[in-house]
Design an enzyme around this catalytic site. Structure first.
Site, PDB file in Angstrom:
ATOM      1  N   SER A 131      -5.873 -16.728  20.071  1.00 46.55           N
ATOM      2  CA  SER A 131      -6.572 -16.427  18.822  1.00 46.55           C
ATOM      3  C   SER A 131      -6.256 -15.003  18.402  1.00 46.55           C
ATOM      4  CB  SER A 131      -8.088 -16.571  19.030  1.00 46.55           C
ATOM      5  OG  SER A 131      -8.822 -16.081  17.927  1.00 46.55           O
ATOM      6  N   TYR A 159     -16.103 -15.680  23.590  1.00 46.83           N
ATOM      7  CA  TYR A 159     -14.903 -16.206  22.932  1.00 46.83           C
ATOM      8  C   TYR A 159     -13.712 -15.290  23.208  1.00 46.83           C
ATOM      9  CZ  TYR A 159     -12.136 -18.436  19.225  1.00 46.83           C
ATOM     10  OH  TYR A 159     -11.159 -19.122  18.521  1.00 46.83           O
TER      11      TYR A 159
END
Length: 298
Positions: A144, A157
């Site tokens: 990401s 995350y």
């Protein structure tokens, strides 16, 4: 891998978003696909779309929790059995959990690690023997933008996506040293127009920390989803054909990567400053609304 025609690709998280779009674009290029997701309804819709877009391509599907190691290995073996070989594995499935570190729920932390990180590890290890046996293979692991930079309330995350990045970069170096027929790419999407924010979960304390409740936070993040899933898939597939080690998806990912590289310490202060401003605006807005409501009731 210069062409996907006649190849076989396995894709996790294919019931919607980037996973579904990857399946469609690969199928249109003549690539057979084995897709998986926990969402059976969405998975069935993807199968329907793939068959309509590429009638001559074979598509198989499997309900799958990527955090289940045994299930992942069974799916990898079944994919090889159904298609005769496997050339690509897209470890794409992912979830999000927002909370300040102080309020992290350990069960939820283990949940997000199980899907975002261990799912990638299991997918890589389960499919690697099949990729080597095919004579031409590629592993595509989705990290990401948050695998390049950290954000407040995103520690869980961030942890998963930084871990995917490190795992994949080490893997790629090992594959290079082996000089084998398999390669690997770490994918770093920015804001992609998918449902990941809408499906994310947040702790109750997020409102006190950011000034916005979880729904407002999701709406805020979605404003920054500027790259379509189709564009993202196109960028990723071109990177695979070019055997890229790392691919940045979207102008926001490119910009943030540049900022982190040039301002490795300062970028954190910049983000904190922006987050504080947004929190102050949210608090001020709530106070105005409360005052207006009190005036109207009076």
């Amino acid at each position: 891998m210069k062409s996907f025609n006649g190849k076989v690709a396995a894709i996790t998280g294919a019931a919607s978003g980037m996973g579904r779009t990857l399946a469609l674009q690969l199928a249109k290029d003549g690539c057979h696909v084995s897709i998986s997701d926990v969402d059976t309804k969405g998975l069935a819709e993807t199968v329907k779309l793939v068959k309509a877009a590429a009638p001559n391509v074979k598509v198989t599907s499997q309900q799958l929790d990527v955090s289940n190691r045994e299930a992942m290995y069974a799916w990898a073996d079944q994919t090889a059995k159904d298609h005769g070989k496997v050339n690509l594995i897209f470890n794409n499935a992912g979830v999000a959990y927002a909370t300040p570190v102080e309020h992290i729920d350990y069960d939820k932390f283990e949940w997000i690690m199980g899907i975002n990180f261990w799912g990638v590890v299991y997918g890589t290890k389960a499919f690697l023997p099949h990729l080597k046996a095919s004579g031409e293979g590629h592993i595509i692991n989705t990290s990401s933008l948050f695998g390049l930079c950290a954000q407040p309330t995103q520690s869980t995350y961030n942890s998963t996506k930084f871990a995917v990045r490190g795992f994949t970069e080490s893997l790629r170096q090992e594959l290079d040293m082996m000089n084998c027929c398999v390669s690997a790419t770490s994918v770093h999407p920015g804001g992609i127009k998918t449902a990941i924010a809408r499906k994310s979960i947040a702790s109750p304390e997020i409102e006190e920390f950011t000034g916005a409740d979880s729904e407002q936070g999701k709406e805020f993040f979605e404003k920054f989803f500027i790259t379509s899933a189709e564009k993202a898939a196109d960028i990723i597939l071109k990177a695979v054909k070019g055997n890229k080690r790392r691919v940045l998806v979207g102008p926001d990912a490119v910009a943030m990567d540049a900022m982190v590289r040039t301002l490795p310490e300062t970028y954190q202060a910049i983000i904190v400053g922006q987050m504080k401003k947004m929190r102050d605006k949210q608090i001020a807005r709530k106070k105005r609304k409360a005052a207006e409501k009190q005036t109207q009731s009076a």
